[in-house]
Design a protein around this motif. Structure first.
Motif, PDB file in Angstrom:
ATOM      1  N   UNK A 170       0.845  -1.202   0.000  1.00 26.35           N
ATOM      2  CA  UNK A 170       0.000   0.000   0.000  1.00 26.35           C
ATOM      3  C   UNK A 170       0.877   1.248   0.000  1.00 26.35           C
ATOM      4  N   UNK A 171       1.931   1.227   0.785  1.00 27.83           N
ATOM      5  CA  UNK A 171       2.847   2.368   0.853  1.00 27.83           C
ATOM      6  C   UNK A 171       3.568   2.583  -0.469  1.00 27.83           C
ATOM      7  N   UNK A 172       4.027   1.499  -1.087  1.00 27.69           N
ATOM      8  CA  UNK A 172       4.810   1.614  -2.315  1.00 27.69           C
ATOM      9  C   UNK A 172       3.964   1.948  -3.541  1.00 27.69           C
ATOM     10  N   UNK A 173       2.730   1.442  -3.577  1.00 26.33           N
ATOM     11  CA  UNK A 173       1.890   1.620  -4.769  1.00 26.33           C
ATOM     12  C   UNK A 173       1.014   2.858  -4.708  1.00 26.33           C
ATOM     13  N   UNK A 174       0.930   3.510  -3.549  1.00 24.44           N
ATOM     14  CA  UNK A 174       0.096   4.698  -3.393  1.00 24.44           C
ATOM     15  C   UNK A 174       0.785   5.898  -4.030  1.00 24.44           C
ATOM     16  N   UNK A 175       0.628   6.036  -5.346  1.00 25.96           N
ATOM     17  CA  UNK A 175       1.396   7.015  -6.110  1.00 25.96           C
ATOM     18  C   UNK A 175       1.019   8.466  -5.815  1.00 25.96           C
ATOM     19  N   UNK A 176      -0.213   8.738  -5.383  1.00 28.46           N
ATOM     20  CA  UNK A 176      -0.602  10.128  -5.111  1.00 28.46           C
ATOM     21  C   UNK A 176      -0.557  10.463  -3.615  1.00 28.46           C
ATOM     22  N   UNK A 177      -0.060   9.505  -2.820  1.00 30.21           N
ATOM     23  CA  UNK A 177       0.187   9.730  -1.380  1.00 30.21           C
ATOM     24  C   UNK A 177      -1.058  10.226  -0.633  1.00 30.21           C
ATOM     25  N   UNK A 178      -2.219   9.684  -0.990  1.00 27.27           N
ATOM     26  CA  UNK A 178      -3.428  10.046  -0.247  1.00 27.27           C
ATOM     27  C   UNK A 178      -3.665   9.014   0.854  1.00 27.27           C
ATOM     28  N   UNK A 179      -4.912   8.917   1.331  1.00 23.06           N
ATOM     29  CA  UNK A 179      -5.195   8.106   2.512  1.00 23.06           C
ATOM     30  C   UNK A 179      -5.097   6.607   2.270  1.00 23.06           C
ATOM     31  N   UNK A 180      -5.217   6.185   1.023  1.00 23.18           N
ATOM     32  CA  UNK A 180      -5.201   4.757   0.773  1.00 23.18           C
ATOM     33  C   UNK A 180      -4.868   4.418  -0.664  1.00 23.18           C
ATOM     34  N   UNK A 181      -5.016   3.150  -0.992  1.00 22.58           N
ATOM     35  CA  UNK A 181      -4.663   2.615  -2.301  1.00 22.58           C
ATOM     36  C   UNK A 181      -5.914   2.384  -3.131  1.00 22.58           C
ATOM     37  N   UNK A 182      -5.945   2.917  -4.344  1.00 22.72           N
ATOM     38  CA  UNK A 182      -7.078   2.709  -5.238  1.00 22.72           C
ATOM     39  C   UNK A 182      -6.809   1.512  -6.145  1.00 22.72           C
ATOM     40  N   UNK A 183      -7.857   1.022  -6.798  1.00 22.80           N
ATOM     41  CA  UNK A 183      -7.698  -0.094  -7.728  1.00 22.80           C
ATOM     42  C   UNK A 183      -6.798   0.300  -8.890  1.00 22.80           C
ATOM     43  N   UNK A 184      -6.950   1.509  -9.384  1.00 25.57           N
ATOM     44  CA  UNK A 184      -6.127   1.965 -10.505  1.00 25.57           C
ATOM     45  C   UNK A 184      -4.645   1.962 -10.121  1.00 25.57           C
TER      46      UNK A 184
END
Length: 234
Positions: A170-184
């Motif tokens: 979740x930390x590595x894939x959260x490209x926009x650094x918001x609250x969580x990880x989206x499917x995209x």
């Protein structure tokens, strides 16, 4: 005459060497000896493992999406670290309750000394360890969410290609650094692994492309095109 017999013997040895190496010809030519019992033509040897199936990008994305849906407990289209940890905690609680019910043999909601001793004894040598003695042989709940590829051995290549869902992912894939990880974001992150393996960029991963690179950094041949399939004609 000796030359003819020597040549025939050499040809026979060349023909039988691969079979002998695979454990075949354990008895007669029908596989009736030590390695018998196999189907005709198998020479009684062990069956070969199921090779990985070619993987289509759409199939890859479908498994990644299903893994996301499982982690998105509140169905808001985003997986947070707290949400993922709550999922693991819920699984752990289910395991604990099931284990307690199994140990509580008289089902009165309490463990007696006798019930505790009976549980430890059934664990055998594991009960002598302070670590293993508190659980069963099933082990703890891993804090990762694995992709579900089914029970087909040929799909193990797909399972190895997809990184399990974890707090670190979740930390590595959260490209926009918001609250969580989206499917995209998850599809984009996992898709890089697919693209890196897809040597010819045709949207398929063949058995050759799924094999690990050799010491020289090159993949073995066989990654040119997938076999003839209903949705991928020759």
């Amino acid at each position: 005459m000796r030359k003819i017999l020597s040549g025939a013997l050499a040809s026979l040895l060349l023909w039988t060497a691969p079979v002998l190496a695979q454990g075949g010809m354990g008895g007669d030519m029908q596989g009736g000896g030590a390695g018998g019992g196999g189907p005709p033509g198998n020479m009684g040897g062990p069956r070969r493992p199921t090779p990985p199936k070619p993987i289509k990008r759409a199939q890859f994305d479908k498994v990644v999406t299903a893994m996301f849906r499982e982690g998105d407990v509140n169905r808001d289209g985003m997986i947070t670290i707290d949400e993922l940890r709550s999922l693991f905690d819920a699984r752990r609680e289910t395991l604990i309750r099931a284990r307690f019910t199994k140990i509580d043999s008289n089902h009165n909601g309490a463990l007696s000394y006798e019930e505790f001793v009976a549980w430890q004894r059934q664990m055998g040598s594991a009960a002598s360890s302070e670590v293993a003695g508190t659980g069963d042989r099933g082990g703890p709940i891993a804090e990762v969410l694995l992709p579900d590829v089914g029970d087909d051995p040929g799909s193990m290549g797909l399972a190895a290609l997809i990184e399990p869902l974890s707090v670190g992912l979740i930390t590595n894939a959260n490209s926009n650094y918001d609250a969580g990880l989206s499917l995209e974001e998850l599809l984009a992150y996992q898709g890089k692994r697919f693209d890196a393996a897809d040597a010819n960029h045709d949207g398929w991963l063949t058995m050759g492309e799924l094999r690990p690179p050799s010491r020289g950094g090159k993949r073995p041949p066989g990654g040119s095109a997938p076999p003839c399939l209903p949705d991928h004609p020759c």
